[in-house]
Design a protein around this motif. Structure first.
Motif, short mmCIF file in Angstrom:
data_model
loop_
_atom_site.label_atom_id
_atom_site.label_comp_id
_atom_site.label_asym_id
_atom_site.label_seq_id
_atom_site.Cartn_x
_atom_site.Cartn_y
_atom_site.Cartn_z
N ASP A 1 0.88 -1.17 0.00
CA ASP A 1 0.00 0.00 0.00
C ASP A 1 0.92 1.22 0.00
O ASP A 1 1.11 1.87 1.02
CB ASP A 1 -0.87 -0.05 1.27
CG ASP A 1 -1.81 1.14 1.37
OD1 ASP A 1 -1.95 1.88 0.37
OD2 ASP A 1 -2.38 1.34 2.45
N GLU B 1 -7.98 -6.76 -1.54
CA GLU B 1 -6.91 -6.41 -0.59
C GLU B 1 -5.57 -7.00 -1.00
O GLU B 1 -4.65 -7.08 -0.19
CB GLU B 1 -7.29 -6.88 0.82
CG GLU B 1 -8.49 -6.16 1.42
CD GLU B 1 -8.29 -4.64 1.48
OE1 GLU B 1 -7.15 -4.21 1.73
OE2 GLU B 1 -9.28 -3.90 1.27
N GLY C 1 -4.69 2.73 2.05
CA GLY C 1 -5.59 1.58 1.90
C GLY C 1 -5.82 1.18 0.46
O GLY C 1 -6.87 0.63 0.13
N ASN D 1 -11.84 0.95 -4.02
CA ASN D 1 -11.11 1.75 -3.04
C ASN D 1 -10.22 2.82 -3.69
O ASN D 1 -9.26 3.29 -3.09
CB ASN D 1 -10.33 0.88 -2.04
CG ASN D 1 -9.40 -0.09 -2.73
OD1 ASN D 1 -9.07 0.10 -3.90
ND2 ASN D 1 -8.97 -1.13 -2.03
#
Lengths: 603, 603
Positions: free
Chosen positions: B187, B357, B192, B478
């Protein structure tokens, strides 16, 4: 049978015959013992603690070597453990091998593998020499005992003795190369005339713990001299002579005597309202909300009275009245029976008797009462880990596994040990907030007690400094004549900023200024300076001091055990905190805790 | 309960109060834990992997520190384990202590004993800075378990999980300071927005092993975007835009489209004749006698078709068609269901889904399914010895004794471990002949998916380089917008010869050249370069590749156990080799072997 563990050397030196014969301070090859802990130092340069470098190369080499010794000691290594030395010289002149003789003396017969590197410069201009060491410390095979005691000061040794008397096995690990902690007596002229650089005084009435021990060991005691006058070095350098224990009738300030008497009485009164077994109960809490200075100012605004309060905190704790909680200070004095008794040199007073052979003789004697191979010197503790197997104490010279551990180091040093599980927060807060005091003791040796000729006691009190108080610490019986002078608190902090020679001169000048008008002041034989505040394994001379608010919140944690780890030391005593008596009684308390717990476990 | 073993620190730092307070990046003294493995590095200088030295001192210091970190990591040491640093500066200027800030940042709060030595010169002209480290790595007490897994990538973690679910005890040792191996998600902007530097894609139909795991862990998946056009960067820099999955009608070469379609069909056909469970049987052997390039040339001499074959090997393996056995490549593609499926981004294709993620979240999640204290990080394995006591796995942080061991590192890394008894010759041949591929992944982060404005998919294919292929790897949910570009094979090898800044510029220039004619190309937020070929613990991005002749002789040895040592990893999978799915299924296979063997032993 010696109580001290004899260590197998960490190193083996080899000089192969085919190589040239090296000079006596190094070897071609060094090998370490099978199981070692390794120590490395940063490059050490030749400056004092104020980062001042002498002009001359020799001066820098000597200081760098002193610093190297300290850096090694910090990890429990000695020069005997150094297997490799590398040193660097700026602008090296082949015709002047100045370093060789210093290193030879420093190595004292030990012969590490060595490399010498001439360099064009070092980290800062002015640095001419730098030296680094690699050391290996042989690890003793792990020993399992009932109790491990950390610290061979009076409290630790007392605890170990009691534990062994109860039939339990016990080892004592000590960071220093000697026992005694802050009982430390030296014979600087090597003529059998011991002087005390640490704790010195006891009494034979209300200090029963230490006195009993002195009797057990059969050590000879010397009564503190209190005949002769005392000198007040008043504001502006005005000198006033008065009888021992009396306040002068006339001081610079108009109503000084009344005000000094008043603060004496108020302090006595405040102390007597306290309960040393429950010091933060009831109204006492109010006293923990202010500093001693703030409290004193509620009683008087007299400059002289406040200066006297300052003399107390400086002499007794090495701090200023603005740094300590009023409760902490009053409770401390109450622990010695209140201010007049704690400060007194008379019968029942805190400073009534000394040891002819120095206070360390008690610690040495106590160690001799222990079983053979009980005390591991040069073994600072790095880690204390508790598990279902017991408590593992990792020292620089090996691990010990105890069923219980007694830690006899000051709270302010708890942070130098890694505890696993970590200490509870209240203990950590006590450790963290302990005020770094400054105690700078000077013992000035003379060939005769010249002050007595003029009817003086040798004691003086100064509102000006650099010395705040002095005492005659002679032992006439063996011809040791000395004044011990304390340059404590801010006076000591200021003095410590000067180079060593200037500090000594300032002390001698002060003595001359105070005594000179009454008697001829001769040159001393020797001046010994001792700053316990700079001492790696003590940091403070009497006790770490709490500022306001800490006692109320955390004093309850001072003596509580952390699992199977118990805590002793003079600061944990109820009576005679900061004194040898408090150390001994705390050691007895720790031993009792452990013996009871182990007896309980047997049931 | 953490699955990660918490190590006791290797070192204890001390700063004696009598010495000056050192700056925050060093200590006066450091001592090691009693039981340590020692690590020394050569003096590290400030050059890149091409031995190019920056002009400026700061640049050299930064590179030297990077190199030092790599040198330490190679032996399982971290900066926390460094007990001594010595560094050398040429022509040191006292008024410019450039090194201090870099070393402080590098040490990140750790404080070794340090020596700084100005010198007139270093080994070669142009070298201005050199630094060496001594580290000590504390040894954990030996643990005995049923199974030791070497490597905490997906295959190792999957194996460990299965072993523990079967009720057996298991430890995982991992060389890196993290789990995940070639699943590695970062990241970089700390907002995030995870991006994948390693394996990224899965699907939910024929990649059942990884998909099941994703479902177990409840991880959110992102569908790979396939809308928008693709750009062909044809010979001569000619740009051709076409629909996703389509071959352009017109390319520089006359019959390019037909020839590309032909090679596609021929490859598909050749693959479907292979048996992935018995890849060297029958006629397949013939395919192992030639390189993929030689095989392709038997089908077509079209420059464009051969360039497409080159795009495949570069994108999928980081190598050139002339470096790989035709059989190896075709079998690899067959393992993913054949070329069209393996290369597809659509449903059932190899690149259909990504993890919101990042793919490392699967490895992290898998680790969390393990028992407490199962994974030892920073513990590269030095030796695996089998005896009647079991299999001793010696790691940088201690030894483990297992009844069986599962090795989940790539064949090409077998040589970095000493096996006793040695590996059988066929395994060694596989390890020795694995082609050192070159995968150079660039993730370019943008504040918006600007390519979509012009109806582009973000994907392009280049016959020119430095990028060979690109993909839109955004996670819109995101706000992570990125293109991932591969400069692989010879393109990557060439690019890697340039300094980092020039490499980045070349990549950005290429993007501008390809997209510029269609849309305004903004400056990126960040460019992340990742060369798995330079990664100490991976060396290759997908799988080590065999040249002709190796499979026929040694492929049979790929999955065979060596005594009680078993081998897993995505390259040992039958299906989806080089993919995460293959890693997971190989881990399951290794666990099954061990569980069966241990159950057998119980009977």
């Amino acid at each position: 049978m010696s109580p001290y563990v004899k260590f197998i050397p960490s190193l083996h030196h080899v000089n192969p015959p085919e190589l040239y014969e090296p000079p006596p301070y190094y070897s071609h090859t060094v090998t370490t013992s099978s199981s070692c802990r390794f120590v490395a130092t940063a490059g050490q340069v030749g400056c004092d603690e104020n980062k001042v470098f002498p002009e001359h190369l020799d001066g820098q080499i000597l200081l760098a070597l002193e610093n190297l010794a300290r850096a090694l000691e910090a990890a429990g290594a000695t020069i005997a453990d150094v297997y490799k030395l590398v040193y660097y010289v700026v602008d090296y002149d082949h015709s002047n091998r100045a370093h060789a003789k210093h290193i030879e003396r420093f190595m004292d017969g030990h012969r590490p593998a060595t490399t010498f590197v001439p360099v064009p410069a070092l980290a800062s201009p002015g640095i001419k020499f730098e030296i680094e060491a690699y050391a290996a410390v042989r690890q003793e095979p792990m020993q399992k005992v009932d109790v491990v005691v950390v610290g061979a000061g009076l409290s630790g040794l007392k605890a170990a003795w009691e534990v062994q008397k109860a039939g339990l096995s016990c080892m004592v690990v000590e960071a220093r190369g000697r026992v005694g902690g802050r009982t430390y007596s030296v014979d600087p002229l090597e003529e059998g005339r011991k002087v005390d650089l640490g704790g010195a005084w006891i009494n034979d009435t209300n200090q029963s713990e230490i006195y009993k021990l002195a009797q057990t060991l059969g050590h000879e005691l010397v009564v503190q001299k209190t005949d002769g006058d005392v000198i007040y070095d008043d504001f502006g350098g005005n000198l006033v002579r008065t009888g021992y224990g009396l306040t002068p009738d006339v001081l610079a300030e108009a109503n000084a005597k009344e005000m000094i008497n008043l603060i004496n009485e108020e302090t006595e009164k405040a102390c007597h309202e306290l309960d040393i077994r429950d010091p933060t109960s009831g109204a006492a809490k109010e006293l923990d909300k202010m500093t001693l200075l703030e409290w004193a100012k509620t009683k008087t605004s007299s400059k002289s009275a406040l200066a006297v309060v300052q003399l107390w905190t400086r002499a007794m704790m090495g701090i200023e009245p603005s740094e300590v909680s009023a409760l902490f200070f009053l409770n401390y004095m109450k622990s010695g029976g209140g201010p007049s008794r704690m400060r007194s040199d008379l019968k029942h007073g805190g400073q009534h008797l000394r040891f002819l052979e120095g206070s360390q003789s008690v610690s040495l004697g106590l160690a001799d009462l222990l079983h053979a191979n009980t005390v591991m010197l040069n073994s600072p503790v790095l880690r204390i880990s508790q598990s279902s197997d017991g408590v593992l104490v990792s020292t620089a010279r090996g691990d010990l596994l105890g069923k219980h551990v007694i830690v006899s180091v000051q709270t302010i040093l708890y942070n130098s040990i890694t505890f696993d599980p970590p200490l509870p927060s209240s203990k950590l807060e006590l450790a963290k907030h302990g005020v770094q005091s400054f105690s700078f003791k000077h013992v000035i040796l003379y060939s005769e007690p010249w002050w007595r000729k003029a009817g003086l006691s040798g004691a003086f009190m100064s509102f000006n400094g650099p010395i705040s108080t002095s005492r005659d610490t002679s032992n006439d019986q063996n011809g040791q004549y000395s004044l011990t002078c304390f340059a404590n608190g801010d006076l000591g902090r200021r003095l410590s900023k000067y180079p060593k020679e200037e500090r000594t001169q300032a002390i001698l000048d002060h003595i001359k200024r105070v005594f000179g008008p009454y008697v001829n002041v001769p040159e001393p034989l020797l001046v010994i300076q001792r700053s316990w505040s700079k001492d790696l394994w003590s940091r403070v001379c009497t006790v770490p001091v709490s500022p306001p608010g800490i006692m109320t919140l955390h004093e309850h944690a001072l003596r509580t055990a952390h699992g199977k780890v118990h805590f002793v030391g003079t600061e944990t005593a109820y009576e005679w905190k900061g004194y040898m008596d408090g150390a001994v009684s705390s050691g007895a308390r720790g031993a009792k805790e452990v013996i009871e717990a182990l007896n309980q476990a047997k049931l």
